[in-house]
Scaffold this motif. Sequence first.
Motif, PDB file in Angstrom:
ATOM      1  N   ALA A  60      36.970  43.106  36.015  1.00  0.00           N
ATOM      2  CA  ALA A  60      38.139  42.330  35.612  1.00  0.00           C
ATOM      3  C   ALA A  60      38.712  42.855  34.306  1.00  0.00           C
ATOM      4  O   ALA A  60      39.938  42.994  34.158  1.00  0.00           O
ATOM      5  N   LYS A  61      37.858  43.161  33.356  1.00  0.00           N
ATOM      6  CA  LYS A  61      38.308  43.692  32.064  1.00  0.00           C
ATOM      7  C   LYS A  61      39.074  45.005  32.252  1.00  0.00           C
ATOM      8  O   LYS A  61      40.120  45.225  31.636  1.00  0.00           O
ATOM      9  N   ALA A  62      38.548  45.877  33.121  1.00  0.00           N
ATOM     10  CA  ALA A  62      39.203  47.160  33.361  1.00  0.00           C
ATOM     11  C   ALA A  62      40.573  46.968  34.014  1.00  0.00           C
ATOM     12  O   ALA A  62      41.554  47.610  33.622  1.00  0.00           O
ATOM     13  N   VAL A  63      40.651  46.104  35.008  1.00  0.00           N
ATOM     14  CA  VAL A  63      41.921  45.852  35.699  1.00  0.00           C
ATOM     15  C   VAL A  63      42.947  45.264  34.740  1.00  0.00           C
ATOM     16  O   VAL A  63      44.117  45.688  34.709  1.00  0.00           O
ATOM     17  N   LEU A  64      42.558  44.297  33.946  1.00  0.00           N
ATOM     18  CA  LEU A  64      43.490  43.656  33.019  1.00  0.00           C
ATOM     19  C   LEU A  64      43.978  44.628  31.948  1.00  0.00           C
ATOM     20  O   LEU A  64      45.069  44.463  31.408  1.00  0.00           O
ATOM     21  N   SER A  65      43.181  45.646  31.672  1.00  0.00           N
ATOM     22  CA  SER A  65      43.602  46.671  30.710  1.00  0.00           C
ATOM     23  C   SER A  65      44.502  47.714  31.352  1.00  0.00           C
ATOM     24  O   SER A  65      45.180  48.454  30.636  1.00  0.00           O
ATOM     25  N   GLY A  66      44.469  47.802  32.688  1.00  0.00           N
ATOM     26  CA  GLY A  66      45.357  48.720  33.382  1.00  0.00           C
ATOM     27  C   GLY A  66      44.703  49.840  34.142  1.00  0.00           C
ATOM     28  O   GLY A  66      45.375  50.766  34.594  1.00  0.00           O
ATOM     29  N   THR A  67      43.364  49.793  34.316  1.00  0.00           N
ATOM     30  CA  THR A  67      42.669  50.846  35.063  1.00  0.00           C
ATOM     31  C   THR A  67      42.809  50.572  36.551  1.00  0.00           C
ATOM     32  O   THR A  67      42.227  49.625  37.079  1.00  0.00           O
ATOM     33  N   ASP A  68      43.562  51.418  37.258  1.00  0.00           N
ATOM     34  CA  ASP A  68      43.943  51.160  38.645  1.00  0.00           C
ATOM     35  C   ASP A  68      42.877  51.539  39.658  1.00  0.00           C
ATOM     36  O   ASP A  68      42.696  50.856  40.663  1.00  0.00           O
ATOM     37  N   VAL A  69      42.196  52.657  39.406  1.00  0.00           N
ATOM     38  CA  VAL A  69      41.191  53.164  40.349  1.00  0.00           C
ATOM     39  C   VAL A  69      39.893  53.399  39.599  1.00  0.00           C
ATOM     40  O   VAL A  69      39.888  53.986  38.509  1.00  0.00           O
ATOM     41  N   GLU A  70      38.796  52.932  40.165  1.00  0.00           N
ATOM     42  CA  GLU A  70      37.492  53.185  39.571  1.00  0.00           C
ATOM     43  C   GLU A  70      36.783  54.313  40.304  1.00  0.00           C
ATOM     44  O   GLU A  70      36.707  54.324  41.532  1.00  0.00           O
ATOM     45  N   CYS A  71      36.238  55.237  39.540  1.00  0.00           N
ATOM     46  CA  CYS A  71      35.277  56.186  40.088  1.00  0.00           C
ATOM     47  C   CYS A  71      33.912  55.534  39.914  1.00  0.00           C
ATOM     48  O   CYS A  71      33.341  55.511  38.830  1.00  0.00           O
ATOM     49  N   GLY A  72      33.410  54.952  40.980  1.00  0.00           N
ATOM     50  CA  GLY A  72      32.180  54.188  40.930  1.00  0.00           C
ATOM     51  C   GLY A  72      32.201  53.083  41.967  1.00  0.00           C
ATOM     52  O   GLY A  72      32.978  53.148  42.925  1.00  0.00           O
ATOM     53  N   ALA A  73      31.394  52.066  41.769  1.00  0.00           N
ATOM     54  CA  ALA A  73      31.270  51.013  42.781  1.00  0.00           C
ATOM     55  C   ALA A  73      31.381  49.603  42.210  1.00  0.00           C
ATOM     56  O   ALA A  73      31.189  48.632  42.931  1.00  0.00           O
ATOM     57  N   ASN A  74      31.711  49.459  40.939  1.00  0.00           N
ATOM     58  CA  ASN A  74      31.807  48.136  40.338  1.00  0.00           C
ATOM     59  C   ASN A  74      32.964  47.315  40.898  1.00  0.00           C
ATOM     60  O   ASN A  74      32.889  46.091  40.970  1.00  0.00           O
ATOM     61  N   TYR A  75      34.051  47.991  41.295  1.00  0.00           N
ATOM     62  CA  TYR A  75      35.226  47.265  41.790  1.00  0.00           C
ATOM     63  C   TYR A  75      34.957  46.523  43.097  1.00  0.00           C
ATOM     64  O   TYR A  75      35.772  45.693  43.515  1.00  0.00           O
ATOM     65  N   LYS A  76      33.823  46.794  43.722  1.00  0.00           N
ATOM     66  CA  LYS A  76      33.439  45.990  44.888  1.00  0.00           C
ATOM     67  C   LYS A  76      33.320  44.516  44.521  1.00  0.00           C
ATOM     68  O   LYS A  76      33.436  43.640  45.389  1.00  0.00           O
ATOM     69  N   ARG A  77      33.106  44.253  43.253  1.00  0.00           N
ATOM     70  CA  ARG A  77      32.910  42.882  42.783  1.00  0.00           C
ATOM     71  C   ARG A  77      34.217  42.198  42.391  1.00  0.00           C
ATOM     72  O   ARG A  77      34.182  41.070  41.868  1.00  0.00           O
ATOM     73  N   LEU A  78      35.346  42.844  42.610  1.00  0.00           N
ATOM     74  CA  LEU A  78      36.617  42.219  42.221  1.00  0.00           C
ATOM     75  C   LEU A  78      36.907  40.913  42.960  1.00  0.00           C
ATOM     76  O   LEU A  78      37.404  39.963  42.340  1.00  0.00           O
ATOM     77  N   PRO A  79      36.634  40.801  44.274  1.00  0.00           N
ATOM     78  CA  PRO A  79      36.829  39.489  44.911  1.00  0.00           C
ATOM     79  C   PRO A  79      36.020  38.388  44.226  1.00  0.00           C
ATOM     80  O   PRO A  79      36.504  37.257  44.043  1.00  0.00           O
ATOM     81  N   GLU A  80      34.809  38.726  43.828  1.00  0.00           N
ATOM     82  CA  GLU A  80      33.975  37.770  43.098  1.00  0.00           C
ATOM     83  C   GLU A  80      34.600  37.432  41.746  1.00  0.00           C
ATOM     84  O   GLU A  80      34.561  36.277  41.284  1.00  0.00           O
ATOM     85  N   ALA A  81      35.196  38.451  41.090  1.00  0.00           N
ATOM     86  CA  ALA A  81      35.841  38.221  39.789  1.00  0.00           C
ATOM     87  C   ALA A  81      37.047  37.304  39.927  1.00  0.00           C
ATOM     88  O   ALA A  81      37.309  36.469  39.058  1.00  0.00           O
ATOM     89  N   VAL A  82      37.800  37.454  41.033  1.00  0.00           N
ATOM     90  CA  VAL A  82      38.935  36.566  41.283  1.00  0.00           C
ATOM     91  C   VAL A  82      38.444  35.138  41.497  1.00  0.00           C
ATOM     92  O   VAL A  82      38.995  34.176  40.933  1.00  0.00           O
ATOM     93  N   LYS A  83      37.421  34.994  42.288  1.00  0.00           N
ATOM     94  CA  LYS A  83      36.872  33.670  42.575  1.00  0.00           C
ATOM     95  C   LYS A  83      36.365  32.991  41.302  1.00  0.00           C
ATOM     96  O   LYS A  83      36.501  31.773  41.123  1.00  0.00           O
ATOM     97  N   ALA A  84      35.811  33.788  40.396  1.00  0.00           N
ATOM     98  CA  ALA A  84      35.272  33.239  39.150  1.00  0.00           C
ATOM     99  C   ALA A  84      36.356  32.984  38.111  1.00  0.00           C
ATOM    100  O   ALA A  84      36.083  32.401  37.060  1.00  0.00           O
ATOM    101  N   GLY A  85      37.589  33.438  38.380  1.00  0.00           N
ATOM    102  CA  GLY A  85      38.677  33.230  37.452  1.00  0.00           C
ATOM    103  C   GLY A  85      38.770  34.260  36.336  1.00  0.00           C
ATOM    104  O   GLY A  85      39.524  34.077  35.378  1.00  0.00           O
ATOM    105  N   TYR A  86      38.038  35.387  36.464  1.00  0.00           N
ATOM    106  CA  TYR A  86      38.097  36.436  35.451  1.00  0.00           C
ATOM    107  C   TYR A  86      39.429  37.192  35.515  1.00  0.00           C
ATOM    108  O   TYR A  86      39.894  37.731  34.514  1.00  0.00           O
ATOM    109  N   VAL A  87      39.994  37.263  36.702  1.00  0.00           N
ATOM    110  CA  VAL A  87      41.220  38.013  36.927  1.00  0.00           C
ATOM    111  C   VAL A  87      41.958  37.375  38.098  1.00  0.00           C
ATOM    112  O   VAL A  87      41.323  36.779  38.998  1.00  0.00           O
TER     113      VAL A  87
END
Length: 860
Positions: free
Chosen positions: A293-320
Amino acid sequence: MKSKKLIIAAMFIASAVRGGAQSLPYQNPNLTAEQRAEDLLKRLTLEEKTRLMMNGSPAIPRLGIPQFEWWNEALHGIGRNGFATVYPITTCMAASWDETLLEQVFTTVSDEARVKAQQAKRNGEIKRYQSLSFWTPNINIFRDPRWGRGQETYGEDPYLTEKMGIAVVRGLQGPDDAKYRKLLACAKHFAVHSGPEWNRHSFNIENLPARDLWETYLPAFKALVQKAGVAEVMCAYQRIDGEPCCGNTRYEQQILRDEWGFKGMIVSDCGAIGDFWQKGKHEVSKDAASASAKAVLSGTDVECGANYKRLPEAVKAGYVNEADIDICVKRLLKARFELGDFDADELVEWTKIPESIVACEAHKKLALDMARKGTVLLQNKNGLLPVDRKATEKIVVMGPNANDSVMMWGNYSGYPTRTITILQGIRRKAGNVKYIQGCQLTKNEVENSRYSMIKSPDGQKGMKATYWNNTNMEGEPVTTAYMREPINLSNGGATVFAPGVNLEKFSARYEGLFTPDQDETLTLSIGCDDKARVILDGDTVINRWKSRQRIDYQQVKRNFKAGKTYTIQIDYVQENDMAAIQFDLTKKTTPTKEQLLAETGDAETVIFVGGISPRLEGEEMKVDEPGFRGGDRVSIELPQVQRDLMAMLHEAGKKVIFVNCSGGAMGLVPESQHCDAIIQAWYGGEQGGDAVADIIFGDYNPSGKLPITFYKSADQLPDFEDYRMAGRTYRYFHGEPLFPFGHGLSYSTFSYGSPKYDIKNGILTIDITNTGTRDGEDVAQVYIRNTADPDGPIKTLREYKRVALKAGECGNVSIELPRERFEVWDTKTNTMRVVPGTYEIMVGNSSADNSLKKIKVKIK
């Protein structure tokens, strides 16, 4: 198999859509990329958006979205994707000071990239390194010669880096008036990054002076955004003022997007988002979801890695919010539409490039041209060079890098169809001159590899490699390959061992048959992290089968009988973090001084090819050699064993031509005394051996110029971890360098007259005369200094021009120097602008004061 079926299904749907009526706006190639991205965005689920935001972007069959891979490499030619033209390492290309040639180089690179992307598409599966987004150029400032990745940059100067970076982007992305972009280029690593490698996942840059930020570290990035239209910017690993670069709103949003107007994509360096929360790293986030969520809100569009798999969870938690994610997804979709990734091949001109251009002879010729122009003649006492061909029977070649082909490739390289080593280049000119290895890079030993005598069980050259994406060597292998050179693999910089192989949690087996032609005792050497074992004829002779063992090296000697065939098997397992394996089969001896002198015999001249190697300097490496740490160097001096050997040759009365191979500057004070001539050959690419030989024997008149300062030793430098520019580079270094920025000799000599400056038209003119007996080229370099700014740079490069002159010819050279070239740091407003006042203009063929002609002008 399921994954491949989904990919083929998506391609089928996409093909059907392209071939039939355009029923949906995003399927209409006549609409703008912006309009199509806007329409497609509305049709995606949150989970689908998330998958599109990771570097390995899967197909989405229901919408006809094809598979895409954001992570591809082209530092100096297509990297890690089979055969390709391997151009010289980047610092060598920077030493050409020829952005026109560089743009030609990267135009051929983009040609080869398009061909390989088409091949992958036809195969029905796009693996890493096989798509159309390329994470190059590296436009970080090479502020300290100890940085192992400095070889990837265009040197220490912001303006030279800007000019070279623009050329790379233009060559990769294609003409501005084309309907589709040829490729997506990426300016990296944003921002303020140049080592150290060993602590980059936790390092924090604090209290950097604003002047250094805006005057040194940011100009090239700004230029690539505003002048070249670079499609992507990659954020770096470290923190700046406590915030990770990939989660830094000030840099990504305020500077990059708001101030500079960047409309493209920001991609993370590989694993950088994980650094936000993983223990022992930045630890600014509590888990992967909040980090994403922190990366997306700062403007990082694509992640090289696997953390962005957790973005649906971040939306549900209200982080983003999903709306924040939509901003990123729209940008990446727009970029793919601009490539023609969703359109029929017949509409995209770049899909028609013939396969025959890959590693073709024309590209090899260009690689030779670049290696020639980038090779720098540092010293030439008494005109020893060029060497008379008639005297070649009195020449011996010596040194650990003379016959090393892999060294020539540099890091982040592809695989050439052939490599001309420096020894081979010399022999192609001078016949079968004698070669003596003399020593290793750092040890007084000689190891003669027997690896070339190994064949795979099915008769191929080298060992057969089989890979599994599990740690048990079970099930269907993911891929096989042939290791034709001694094995030297690592996942440093998030590099896979072979396409399709995991970065972590994988296993491998390497198999070969060895039949010696004589009785001898040989050494089997293995280095690895995590598990490995070497099995000789069914017996385990080296056993490192322990979990999570740090990288280490083991050797064992065995007696081998002539004519007998021995089976060699290496099992390897990678479990976590670092992956590395090296293997060779060698004959090891320790030559004495008397033996070496006896071998040189009555030779009058020794061409010593030494330096260091990409095996020692590079990205986040684990190297068990004194003087190296994490891929960086602790000191910049040549390894002592090489120093001692050249001193011995000098004392014996030999004329020594030292060919130094390195990615960065070396402290060569003793060598400047013991050697008659010094050639900086860098890592010269697949044709580098011919380039060096052409210069040694006079078939090419050298014209390369240093893009970095060669200091006498690291004692002249501030602490490596100090990012302030004070005391660094020719712009702020007040000491005496060994070889200054911009230095480079020729077999011609050039005389510079007094410069004249037409302020109204922004034109500088100067007479330059070739006072030598050979035709040649020089690089006229224009520096400026704001005389009212005592804290500013001693001088700073503002323009340059390559000038070709025949022997005895005088040319009146015109160089554009418009008012905006006088932009400097304004201490009153804390901005970069043209400050009215008196400026000193300096013109010459290096940055050294004694080579510069100076005038003062008033800028209003």
